[in-house]
Design a protein around this motif. Structure first.
Motif, PDB file in Angstrom:
ATOM      1  N   ALA A  13     -47.627  -4.479  -0.343  1.00  0.00           N
ATOM      2  CA  ALA A  13     -46.545  -3.845   0.423  1.00  0.00           C
ATOM      3  C   ALA A  13     -46.229  -4.647   1.688  1.00  0.00           C
ATOM      4  O   ALA A  13     -45.056  -4.788   2.067  1.00  0.00           O
ATOM      5  N   LYS A  24     -46.634  -7.890   2.062  1.00  0.00           N
ATOM      6  CA  LYS A  24     -45.935  -9.110   1.633  1.00  0.00           C
ATOM      7  C   LYS A  24     -44.461  -8.821   1.352  1.00  0.00           C
ATOM      8  O   LYS A  24     -43.583  -9.626   1.690  1.00  0.00           O
ATOM      9  N   THR A  25     -44.189  -7.656   0.755  1.00  0.00           N
ATOM     10  CA  THR A  25     -42.798  -7.284   0.483  1.00  0.00           C
ATOM     11  C   THR A  25     -42.018  -7.137   1.785  1.00  0.00           C
ATOM     12  O   THR A  25     -40.880  -7.600   1.904  1.00  0.00           O
ATOM     13  N   ARG A  26     -42.616  -6.490   2.789  1.00  0.00           N
ATOM     14  CA  ARG A  26     -41.941  -6.341   4.085  1.00  0.00           C
ATOM     15  C   ARG A  26     -41.705  -7.688   4.745  1.00  0.00           C
ATOM     16  O   ARG A  26     -40.682  -7.912   5.387  1.00  0.00           O
ATOM     17  N   GLU A  52     -41.162 -10.524   3.250  1.00  0.00           N
ATOM     18  CA  GLU A  52     -40.028 -11.157   2.570  1.00  0.00           C
ATOM     19  C   GLU A  52     -38.698 -10.566   3.018  1.00  0.00           C
ATOM     20  O   GLU A  52     -37.677 -11.251   3.088  1.00  0.00           O
ATOM     21  N   ARG A  53     -38.697  -9.270   3.370  1.00  0.00           N
ATOM     22  CA  ARG A  53     -37.463  -8.609   3.806  1.00  0.00           C
ATOM     23  C   ARG A  53     -37.152  -8.839   5.289  1.00  0.00           C
ATOM     24  O   ARG A  53     -36.100  -8.436   5.782  1.00  0.00           O
TER      25      ARG A  53
END
Length: 755
Positions: free
Chosen positions: A434, A436-438, A440-441
């Motif tokens: 989670a 890592k996803t943030r 990237e965003r």
């Protein structure tokens, strides 16, 4: 006719001391005096002026000096300190004198502190001529000129802080007719101008202010319409705009009454900068010195100047931590207590008072409104509202129209282990993914772990040795960046040993995790992320916390790691993910308030996510995913949690349905402390009304020894506050007369929070 004064001193004896007075001017209650006390001089406060004394005249001593340039402390303030002294079982002088700035308790510094203040005012000629007269590269001169232009008057002390040669420069500008020098208190001039300035500034710009929701508007209207004493519990979900309600209520007060003062309390020093910035932006039209702060982080001189501004009425808005509740505010008209549930409002040393409770009492005595705000009110305040003693104001939605409360996901660590899913140094796979996803965003993540240091334990698995503090019955904490073992109770510190001191094994290893270890792990688990840690270790230098929070707000941080310092009050616009580590330990505490604190802490830190309209998510790692507390948290159901917990407390006869007091003793040995408490309990049983008070057995504290002092406690409980207070008052003489060898000190705490 001879005059005598009765003086309160910062002394354990709960008595006033008589002195002969033959000075000028005529003494008044509330004035400070310098008197001989024993072999030294001391500063005391006059409580009574009389023409007779019960002390033989040949034993009376004379008042040495009186502080005539300071206005006497008002009767309302003296009544507040007297109530605090009686309720918390201390002497009046032990409350009144420590509530004053340190410099006022030193008579040698009165003359300098209370000398007429020099202030500079920019004249119309200077406003027209200065901008063109300054060299382009004269940065310090321009700062000085801008400060003069920005406020009605500039204190000489502030001018010196802006320019090293301010005095010579201002003297030159004065000769040219650009500035004028004013000596004395100009507060009356500023206040005379204030009504017109404020009404224009506070109301003409309403169109530029954030639009209030219907719930916010109703709350502001209720506070505005309060007549006499009114206690409001502002229960608003995180991000619902409680601060905006405060600002509107303050604006209404200040525009309606030119001399009114307001007090705003926050639980921690690191929350004052953002509140102060909001106040100075919203109330920029207030005269210089009308907004001041009060907290222990201020320099001694600054704290004294701010206290004096409040005492003289020049300060209109006072922002402070718990100590500000005892500030002298002669025109106090509104009190706001933000995050009223926070345990930091309870002083844990010396006078063990609750600033929140004193705020309610002070408002009641003055006949004014007090606003207690929180997303997770204390159960005591919630019960008062349920009984109708406080008026409940509710904000159920976030202030930003597109912002919603974050979703809460429980990560079952047992299930993760059974399924063979890998974790990295206590960080589960789903939480790392989670983050890592943030990243990237371009969004921010927050990892909350209420344990600082690298690891709470350093141990040897060969022989079982654990690094402990030689002065405390506690383990020392490993601080890897400093290469040190440190006791968080007494401050003892040592180097990390190269091998086990008991068996010589070189494979000693840390156990558990603190914020330093999580910070180190994240650097490799989430490659490319900018990780920042904020805790008591990283914010030791003055101003460092504010600088670090500024980096977060500026978007220069991808993952923020911290303790409870980051859990409340901060408006992180880019944070969309909150990860919570190691929350389970509080579920099994012996303290009956542990679940309440955990729920409030988790709900507060969860509220940092999704405040600016972006979807927010909270991920809590736990081994007890079915626990009712976590499920109430997932529903954001404070009301359900509070009502069920109150029902449990009622059945168990616990606060707020009973009242408690704690007698603590410290001794050179544990046996001495327990013997003192045993003797104290025996004395208590003979008191009138003692049969209505439950006295529990004396027990050692959880951490028995701190700094080579052994500690034990005795709990008292009663269904009647008045009966308990009367019994405690009657008990005091017996406690003072008890002599047990080896006992260093003792204290009585009323309404204890830590048991």
């Amino acid at each position: 006719m001879s005059l005598f004064v009765r003086v309160a001193l910062d002394h354990p004896l709960p008595t006033l001391f008589d002195y002969r007075y033959d000075l000028a001017p005529t003494p008044l209650p509330g004035m400070l005096v310098r008197i001989p006390f024993g072999r030294r001089d001391a500063v005391g406060m006059i409580c009574e002026v009389t023409d007779r004394s019960d002390v033989p005249l040949d034993k009376l001593r004379d008042v040495a000096a009186i502080c005539s340039t300071l206005a006497p402390l008002a009767a309302e303030w003296r009544a507040l300190t007297l109530f605090a002294a009686e309720y918390y079982q201390r002497g009046l002088g032990e409350v009144a004198l420590p509530a004053l700035p340190q410099v006022l308790r030193d008579a040698s510094r009165w003359a300098k502190l209370l000398a007429p203040e020099e202030r500079y005012r920019l004249m119309p000629e200077g406003r027209a001529s200065l901008p063109d007269a300054l060299p382009a590269r004269a940065t310090a001169l321009r700062r000085l000129a801008e400060a003069l232009a920005a406020s009605p008057t500039l204190p000489a002390a502030d001018a010196r802080a802006l320019h090293p040669k301010a005095r010579a420069t201002l003297d030159e500008w004065q000769m040219r007719g650009w500035v004028s020098l004013e000596t004395g208190d100009v507060a009356e001039q500023d206040i005379a101008l204030a009504p017109q300035i404020e009404k224009a500034a506070l109301h003409a710009s309403d169109a530029l202010l954030p639009q209030l929701s219907a719930e916010q508007a109703d709350a502001v209207d209720a506070i505005r319409g309060a007549q006499g004493f009114a206690a409001f519990l502002l229960h608003g979900v995180t991000g619902s705009g409680k601060t905006e309600v405060y600002l509107h209520a303050l604006a209404d007060l200040l525009s309606a009454r030119p001399d009114a003062q307001a007090l705003v309390l926050v639980p921690e020093i690191n929350l004052t900068p953002q509140f102060e910035a909001a106040f100075r932006t919203r109330f920029a039209a207030l005269p210089e010195g009308a907004i001041v702060t009060m907290h222990s982080g201020l320099a001694e001189g600054e704290r004294a100047r701010n206290w004096l501004a409040a005492h003289t009425g020049r300060a209109r808005l006072v922002l402070g931590t718990r100590l500000a509740i005892l500030a002298s505010l002669p025109k106090l008209s509104l009190i706001v207590v933000d995050e009223e549930h926070d345990p930091a409002y309870k002083q844990q040393e010396g006078l063990r008072y609750s600033a929140r409770d004193l705020a309610v009492y002070r408002a009641k005595e003055l006949g004014i409104a007090v606003v207690l705000g929180s997303a997770t009110p204390s159960l005591e305040s919630w019960w008062q509202a349920e009984q109708g003693r406080y008026t409940k104001l509710t904000l159920t939605r976030r202030a930003v129209a597109t912002a919603v409360l974050p979703s809460v996901r429980l990560i079952d660590l047992e299930e993760e282990r059974q399924r063979g899913r890998a974790s990295v140094e206590g960080l589960s796979g789903p939480l790392i993914a989670a983050m890592k996803t943030r990243l990237e965003r371009g969004e921010q993540s927050l990892v909350f772990l209420n344990r600082r240091g690298y690891a709470p334990i350093l141990s040897c698995d060969a022989c079982g040795w654990v690094a402990g503090c030689p002065r405390c019955s506690a383990y020392v904490v490993l601080h890897k960046p400093e290469r040190a073992l440190r006791c968080h109770h007494c401050g003892w510190e040592s180097r990390i040993p190269k091998s086990c001191p008991d068996c010589g094994n070189v494979d000693i290893a840390p156990m558990g995790r603190g914020t330093q270890r999580v910070e180190e792990t994240l650097a490799t688990a989430v490659p490319g992320a900018r990780v920042l840690r904020i805790d008591a270790d990283s914010t030791r230098r003055k101003g460092s916390a504010q600088a670090l929070f500024s980096d977060v707000h500026a978007g220069e941080v991808d993952i923020l790691v911290g303790t409870q310092m980051i859990a409340k009050g901060h408006d992180f616009q880019r944070v969309t993910l909150v990860g919570v580590l190691n929350a389970d330990t509080a579920l099994f505490s012996h303290d009956f308030r542990a679940s309440e604190r955990l729920f409030a802490q988790l709900m507060q830190v969860s509220g940092r996510a999704g405040r600016a309209g972006l979807p927010g998510e909270v991920m809590i790692q736990t081994r007890y995913a079915r626990h009712a507390l976590y499920h109430a948290l997932a529903r954001h159901d404070y009301v359900g949690f509070a009502n069920s917990t109150l029902a449990e407390r009622r059945d168990a006869h616990l606060p707020p349905f009973v009242y408690q007091a704690m007698l603590r003793a410290e001794g050179r040995t544990l046996e001495a402390a327990l013997d003192f408490l045993g003797a104290a309990a025996a004395e208590f049983t003979g008191l009138a009304g003692a049969e209505r008070v439950t006295v529990y057995d004396a027990v050692p504290l959880t951490i028995v020894k701190v700094f080579n002092v052994h500690r034990a406690q005795l709990l008292l409980e009663c269904a009647s506050r008045a009966v308990l207070q009367n019994a405690l008052r009657a008990w005091q003489p017996a406690l003072r007369s008890l002599k047990v060898k080896g006992v260093i000190r003792w204290n009585v705490e009323v309404d204890p929070l830590d048991i």
